[in-house]
Motif scaffolding. Sequence first.
Motif, PDB file in Angstrom:
ATOM      1  N   UNK A 207     -59.211  42.474 -51.935  1.00 18.36           N
ATOM      2  CA  UNK A 207     -58.931  41.704 -50.722  1.00 18.36           C
ATOM      3  C   UNK A 207     -60.029  40.678 -50.470  1.00 18.36           C
ATOM      4  N   UNK A 208     -61.275  41.128 -50.546  1.00 22.97           N
ATOM      5  CA  UNK A 208     -62.388  40.209 -50.267  1.00 22.97           C
ATOM      6  C   UNK A 208     -62.462  39.120 -51.333  1.00 22.97           C
ATOM      7  N   UNK A 209     -62.240  39.481 -52.599  1.00 24.53           N
ATOM      8  CA  UNK A 209     -62.245  38.471 -53.661  1.00 24.53           C
ATOM      9  C   UNK A 209     -61.141  37.438 -53.437  1.00 24.53           C
ATOM     10  N   UNK A 210     -59.960  37.899 -53.027  1.00 25.98           N
ATOM     11  CA  UNK A 210     -58.857  36.967 -52.763  1.00 25.98           C
ATOM     12  C   UNK A 210     -59.204  36.004 -51.641  1.00 25.98           C
ATOM     13  N   UNK A 211     -59.862  36.518 -50.597  1.00 27.08           N
ATOM     14  CA  UNK A 211     -60.259  35.650 -49.484  1.00 27.08           C
ATOM     15  C   UNK A 211     -61.288  34.620 -49.931  1.00 27.08           C
ATOM     16  N   UNK A 212     -62.247  35.041 -50.758  1.00 27.46           N
ATOM     17  CA  UNK A 212     -63.262  34.104 -51.252  1.00 27.46           C
ATOM     18  C   UNK A 212     -62.631  33.015 -52.119  1.00 27.46           C
ATOM     19  N   UNK A 213     -61.723  33.423 -53.012  1.00 29.22           N
ATOM     20  CA  UNK A 213     -61.067  32.443 -53.884  1.00 29.22           C
ATOM     21  C   UNK A 213     -60.214  31.481 -53.066  1.00 29.22           C
ATOM     22  N   UNK A 214     -59.522  32.015 -52.053  1.00 24.68           N
ATOM     23  CA  UNK A 214     -58.702  31.150 -51.195  1.00 24.68           C
ATOM     24  C   UNK A 214     -59.570  30.134 -50.458  1.00 24.68           C
ATOM     25  N   UNK A 215     -60.721  30.586 -49.936  1.00 21.70           N
ATOM     26  CA  UNK A 215     -61.628  29.664 -49.245  1.00 21.70           C
ATOM     27  C   UNK A 215     -62.162  28.605 -50.199  1.00 21.70           C
ATOM     28  N   UNK A 216     -62.460  29.011 -51.450  1.00 21.05           N
ATOM     29  CA  UNK A 216     -62.937  28.044 -52.428  1.00 21.05           C
ATOM     30  C   UNK A 216     -61.894  27.007 -52.781  1.00 21.05           C
ATOM     31  N   UNK A 217     -60.650  27.452 -52.944  1.00 18.84           N
ATOM     32  CA  UNK A 217     -59.566  26.515 -53.249  1.00 18.84           C
ATOM     33  C   UNK A 217     -59.325  25.551 -52.095  1.00 18.84           C
ATOM     34  N   UNK A 218     -59.478  26.052 -50.856  1.00 24.88           N
ATOM     35  CA  UNK A 218     -59.292  25.182 -49.691  1.00 24.88           C
ATOM     36  C   UNK A 218     -60.379  24.097 -49.666  1.00 24.88           C
ATOM     37  N   UNK A 219     -61.619  24.492 -49.926  1.00 20.87           N
ATOM     38  CA  UNK A 219     -62.697  23.508 -49.967  1.00 20.87           C
ATOM     39  C   UNK A 219     -62.475  22.503 -51.098  1.00 20.87           C
TER      40      UNK A 219
ATOM     41  N   UNK B 172     -66.464  30.606 -54.907  1.00 17.55           N
ATOM     42  CA  UNK B 172     -66.112  31.154 -56.222  1.00 17.55           C
ATOM     43  C   UNK B 172     -67.244  32.043 -56.741  1.00 17.55           C
ATOM     44  N   UNK B 173     -68.480  31.654 -56.487  1.00 21.22           N
ATOM     45  CA  UNK B 173     -69.627  32.471 -56.893  1.00 21.22           C
ATOM     46  C   UNK B 173     -69.654  33.811 -56.180  1.00 21.22           C
ATOM     47  N   UNK B 174     -69.306  33.800 -54.879  1.00 20.75           N
ATOM     48  CA  UNK B 174     -69.238  35.065 -54.134  1.00 20.75           C
ATOM     49  C   UNK B 174     -68.209  36.003 -54.764  1.00 20.75           C
ATOM     50  N   UNK B 175     -67.051  35.452 -55.140  1.00 22.42           N
ATOM     51  CA  UNK B 175     -65.997  36.277 -55.737  1.00 22.42           C
ATOM     52  C   UNK B 175     -66.464  36.872 -57.063  1.00 22.42           C
ATOM     53  N   UNK B 176     -67.122  36.053 -57.893  1.00 24.02           N
ATOM     54  CA  UNK B 176     -67.608  36.541 -59.182  1.00 24.02           C
ATOM     55  C   UNK B 176     -68.697  37.600 -58.991  1.00 24.02           C
ATOM     56  N   UNK B 177     -69.609  37.350 -58.056  1.00 23.84           N
ATOM     57  CA  UNK B 177     -70.677  38.318 -57.787  1.00 23.84           C
ATOM     58  C   UNK B 177     -70.103  39.651 -57.315  1.00 23.84           C
ATOM     59  N   UNK B 178     -69.107  39.587 -56.456  1.00 25.12           N
ATOM     60  CA  UNK B 178     -68.479  40.807 -55.965  1.00 25.12           C
ATOM     61  C   UNK B 178     -67.836  41.597 -57.103  1.00 25.12           C
ATOM     62  N   UNK B 179     -67.209  40.882 -58.039  1.00 24.63           N
ATOM     63  CA  UNK B 179     -66.588  41.548 -59.184  1.00 24.63           C
ATOM     64  C   UNK B 179     -67.634  42.248 -60.043  1.00 24.63           C
TER      65      UNK B 179
END
Length: 243
Positions: A17-29, A223-230
């Motif tokens: 869930x958190x990764x999806x939110x981070x990726x969505x925010x990155x795509x929006x930016x 995107x970095x936050x999502x990768x770090x979380x993974x």
Amino acid sequence: MRYSFRPKLWMTLATLVVMALCIKAGLWQFSRAEEKRGLQMQLNARQNEPSVALPDKIEGSGSWRFKRVKLTGTYDTRYQVLLDNQVESTVAGYHVLTPMHVEGSKVYVLVNRGWIAGTPDRKVPEVVTPQGVQTIEGDIALPPSKFFTLEAPPLKQTNWQQVWQNHVWQNMDMQLYAKLVPFAIQPFVIRLNANSSAGGFVRNWPPPGERVSMHLGYAYQWFGFALTLLVIFIALNIKKVER
């Protein structure tokens, strides 16, 4: 030694869930950066075009964005708006938006006359406006139709007299403005040309492309936050198992 990877269900779901939110925010930016690029290209294409007379009615105002126009009319300060939270050289102030009655027409148009500094006590500054017929040149700007605001929504019975008690606005809501004023108003704002002498103030209009790098930077961060979380998720759930 062998390794096992058996994450718990709740941790897996929370991570996804958190990764999806981070990726969505990155795509929006990233989409915002592309939008700014497109606006900058449109502005560059308009800069060398000659000024044209403003028609009484514009169909599809999006195609007129940044187009240079010229018109004659008189300012009406009774329905003037000061747009708050405008910064010029690190100094906080306001943009002065004054409606102009177009000569020979019943239509009005909002003219952004530029930036003025605020006062330390946050009192509304005095704005000097030239009287009589003025000829102005400027380019057409379209205020955003959607924006975030902490202001309370206006009451259904709101009129301009109620708003005038605090005519400092946080956002330029063109739909609300059109409902409050007693005249027909064009759905855009004319940014007064920097060389115009028709009651202008500081007019350093920022190009839309200047924030492209900022939006890209935010996108890469998300995107970095999502990768770090993974990576953290994998590292926490890999364990050594003795034979």
